[in-house]
Design an enzyme around this catalytic site. Structure first.
Site, PDB file in Angstrom:
ATOM      1  N   ASP A 133      12.632   3.591  29.675  1.00 19.09           N
ATOM      2  CA  ASP A 133      11.597   2.883  30.456  1.00 19.09           C
ATOM      3  C   ASP A 133      10.754   3.899  31.206  1.00 19.09           C
ATOM      4  O   ASP A 133      11.160   4.407  32.261  1.00 19.09           O
ATOM      5  CB  ASP A 133      12.255   1.917  31.447  1.00 19.09           C
ATOM      6  CG  ASP A 133      12.665   0.624  30.772  1.00 19.09           C
ATOM      7  OD1 ASP A 133      13.783   0.141  31.044  1.00 19.09           O
ATOM      8  OD2 ASP A 133      11.891   0.095  29.965  1.00 19.09           O
ATOM      9  N   GLY A 183       8.687  -3.094  35.774  1.00 19.81           N
ATOM     10  CA  GLY A 183       8.759  -2.173  36.905  1.00 19.81           C
ATOM     11  C   GLY A 183      10.160  -1.966  37.438  1.00 19.81           C
ATOM     12  O   GLY A 183      10.466  -0.906  37.996  1.00 19.81           O
ATOM     13  N   PHE A 184      11.012  -2.969  37.257  1.00 22.37           N
ATOM     14  CA  PHE A 184      12.350  -2.846  37.843  1.00 22.37           C
ATOM     15  C   PHE A 184      13.397  -3.565  36.982  1.00 22.37           C
ATOM     16  O   PHE A 184      13.092  -4.558  36.323  1.00 22.37           O
ATOM     17  CB  PHE A 184      12.370  -3.456  39.257  1.00 22.37           C
ATOM     18  CG  PHE A 184      11.387  -2.827  40.194  1.00 22.37           C
ATOM     19  CD1 PHE A 184      10.107  -3.354  40.349  1.00 22.37           C
ATOM     20  CD2 PHE A 184      11.716  -1.661  40.889  1.00 22.37           C
ATOM     21  CE1 PHE A 184       9.173  -2.753  41.182  1.00 22.37           C
ATOM     22  CE2 PHE A 184      10.801  -1.054  41.731  1.00 22.37           C
ATOM     23  CZ  PHE A 184       9.521  -1.600  41.886  1.00 22.37           C
ATOM     24  N   GLY A 185      14.627  -3.033  37.021  1.00 21.94           N
ATOM     25  CA  GLY A 185      15.721  -3.740  36.376  1.00 21.94           C
ATOM     26  C   GLY A 185      16.308  -4.759  37.334  1.00 21.94           C
ATOM     27  O   GLY A 185      15.915  -4.847  38.499  1.00 21.94           O
ATOM     28  N   GLY A 186      17.232  -5.554  36.830  1.00 19.15           N
ATOM     29  CA  GLY A 186      17.959  -6.495  37.675  1.00 19.15           C
ATOM     30  C   GLY A 186      17.196  -7.717  38.111  1.00 19.15           C
ATOM     31  O   GLY A 186      17.593  -8.404  39.055  1.00 19.15           O
ATOM     32  N   HIS A 246       9.277   2.966  26.077  1.00 20.52           N
ATOM     33  CA  HIS A 246       8.547   1.797  26.582  1.00 20.52           C
ATOM     34  C   HIS A 246       7.585   2.308  27.636  1.00 20.52           C
ATOM     35  O   HIS A 246       7.986   2.604  28.764  1.00 20.52           O
ATOM     36  CB  HIS A 246       9.547   0.791  27.163  1.00 20.52           C
ATOM     37  CG  HIS A 246       8.919  -0.406  27.791  1.00 20.52           C
ATOM     38  ND1 HIS A 246       9.624  -1.269  28.583  1.00 20.52           N
ATOM     39  CD2 HIS A 246       7.647  -0.875  27.761  1.00 20.52           C
ATOM     40  CE1 HIS A 246       8.822  -2.250  29.004  1.00 20.52           C
ATOM     41  NE2 HIS A 246       7.618  -2.012  28.511  1.00 20.52           N
ATOM     42  N   SER A 275      20.801  -3.837  33.414  1.00 20.57           N
ATOM     43  CA  SER A 275      21.776  -4.041  34.495  1.00 20.57           C
ATOM     44  C   SER A 275      22.984  -4.855  34.039  1.00 20.57           C
ATOM     45  O   SER A 275      24.117  -4.533  34.394  1.00 20.57           O
ATOM     46  CB  SER A 275      21.104  -4.717  35.687  1.00 20.57           C
ATOM     47  OG  SER A 275      20.322  -5.807  35.264  1.00 20.57           O
ATOM     48  N   ASP A 303      12.912  -8.172  26.722  1.00 21.28           N
ATOM     49  CA  ASP A 303      13.326  -7.168  27.705  1.00 21.28           C
ATOM     50  C   ASP A 303      13.140  -7.716  29.109  1.00 21.28           C
ATOM     51  O   ASP A 303      12.018  -8.025  29.517  1.00 21.28           O
ATOM     52  CB  ASP A 303      12.456  -5.909  27.512  1.00 21.28           C
ATOM     53  CG  ASP A 303      12.752  -4.825  28.527  1.00 21.28           C
ATOM     54  OD1 ASP A 303      12.097  -3.767  28.460  1.00 21.28           O
ATOM     55  OD2 ASP A 303      13.619  -5.027  29.402  1.00 21.28           O
TER      56      ASP A 303
HETATM   57  C1  DX5 Z   1      11.353  -3.636  33.449  1.00 17.75           C
HETATM   58  C2  DX5 Z   1      12.349  -2.905  32.602  1.00 17.75           C
HETATM   59  C3  DX5 Z   1      13.645  -3.705  32.586  1.00 17.75           C
HETATM   60  C4  DX5 Z   1      14.788  -2.984  31.937  1.00 17.75           C
HETATM   61  C5  DX5 Z   1      15.959  -3.918  31.719  1.00 17.75           C
HETATM   62  O1  DX5 Z   1      10.191  -2.885  33.562  1.00 17.75           O
HETATM   63  O2  DX5 Z   1      11.826  -2.750  31.283  1.00 17.75           O
HETATM   64  O3  DX5 Z   1      13.394  -4.915  31.928  1.00 17.75           O
HETATM   65  O4  DX5 Z   1      14.337  -2.472  30.745  1.00 17.75           O
HETATM   66  O5  DX5 Z   1      16.230  -4.504  32.931  1.00 17.75           O
HETATM   67  P1  DX5 Z   1      17.423  -5.560  33.139  1.00 17.75           P
HETATM   68  O6  DX5 Z   1      18.173  -5.719  31.829  1.00 17.75           O
HETATM   69  O7  DX5 Z   1      18.273  -4.928  34.202  1.00 17.75           O
HETATM   70  O8  DX5 Z   1      16.770  -6.824  33.560  1.00 17.75           O
END
Ligand code: DX5
Length: 231
Positions: free
Chosen positions: A43, A150-153, A74, A206, A183
């Site tokens: 990412d 931008g962020f996981g979780g 990505h 996550s 994703d």
């Molecule tokens: C967002 C990232 C997330 C990551 C996966 O910009 O691309 O989606 O890849 O995040 P999780 O699986 O933790 O939602």
């Protein structure tokens, strides 16, 4: 050709390394390989297209010799064109650009293929599927974001499933050789919806890294549930 959308394409489990310990990314790559993932997603964030910063091509290149698995980049970055070659040089076999960042998307996808990599386009939740309708012939994959990037979780956005189904129908009706990836917020609780709608590549960050039974269990469980969603 099966009449179930996307069932002729293999289910691929691909982790995002976003939740990994950034001080030991090479070890994380090896552990993911041993856990049985099919490819690894990096990412890339520039702090402009998304309010977060992650890593550049040199970090990816430093992990290249730790696995034989496909690396996909990505690119959550503004204006990806000037640096397209750096991701391929770093060892990424698939480059994903966001439609929202490409003034000339058809040209950008063609340039990625000219560099010898697979070309893919990502769509943010608010971006309609029509944006990719006329470039599907250039796409090896379409990434339907199921969170705002931008962020996981984050929480899975289930209203993206009709978008997956629309794109899968176009791919089938027009005979394109193209995967659909989802994703964001993908877990054992949410994976069945998008796969049932036609996605065949599943990104998990996550949920996979937090599995108390370990990465191997997380991969096996996601794969089992994704396959069951097609039954
Ligand atoms: C967002 C990232 C997330 C990551 C996966 O910009 O691309 O989606 O890849 O995040 P999780 O699986 O933790 O939602």
């Amino acid at each position: 050709m099966s009449d179930r959308p996307g069932t002729d394409r293999p289910i691929l489990i691909a982790p995002s390394v976003l939740p990994a310990d950034f001080s030991r990314l090479g070890d994380a790559v090896e552990a993911l390989d041993e856990a049985g993932v099919d490819r690894i997603q990096w990412d890339v964030m520039d702090g402009r297209f998304v309010p977060n910063l992650t890593f550049g091509p040199d970090v990816i290149a430093s992990c290249r010799d730790r696995t034989e698995l496909l690396f996909e980049a990505h690119l959550m970055v503004e204006d990806p064109d000037p640096l397209l070659h750096t991701w391929v040089d770093a060892g990424c076999g698939l480059v994903i650009v966001h439609a929202e960042t490409c003034r000339h998307l058809h040209r950008t996808l063609g340039r990625i293929k000219d560099l010898g990599a697979g070309a893919a386009v990502a769509l943010n939740p608010s971006t309609p599927p029509e944006v990719v309708e006329h470039v599907l012939d250039l796409c090896d994959m379409v990434l339907v974001m199921t969170v705002n990037p931008g962020f996981g979780g984050q929480r899975y956005i289930d209203t993206m499933e009709p978008k997956v189904a629309t794109i899968r129908r176009w791919i089938i009706d027009r005979g394109h050789d193209c995967d659909i990836e989802v994703d964001g917020g993908i877990s054992p609780d949410t994976v069945r919806g998008p796969v049932g709608a036609g996605a065949n590549v599943v990104i998990s960050g996550s949920s996979m890294f937090k599995d108390p039974a370990g990465l191997g269990h997380a991969v096996d469980e996601l794969r089992r549930l994704a396959e069951a969603a097609r039954a």
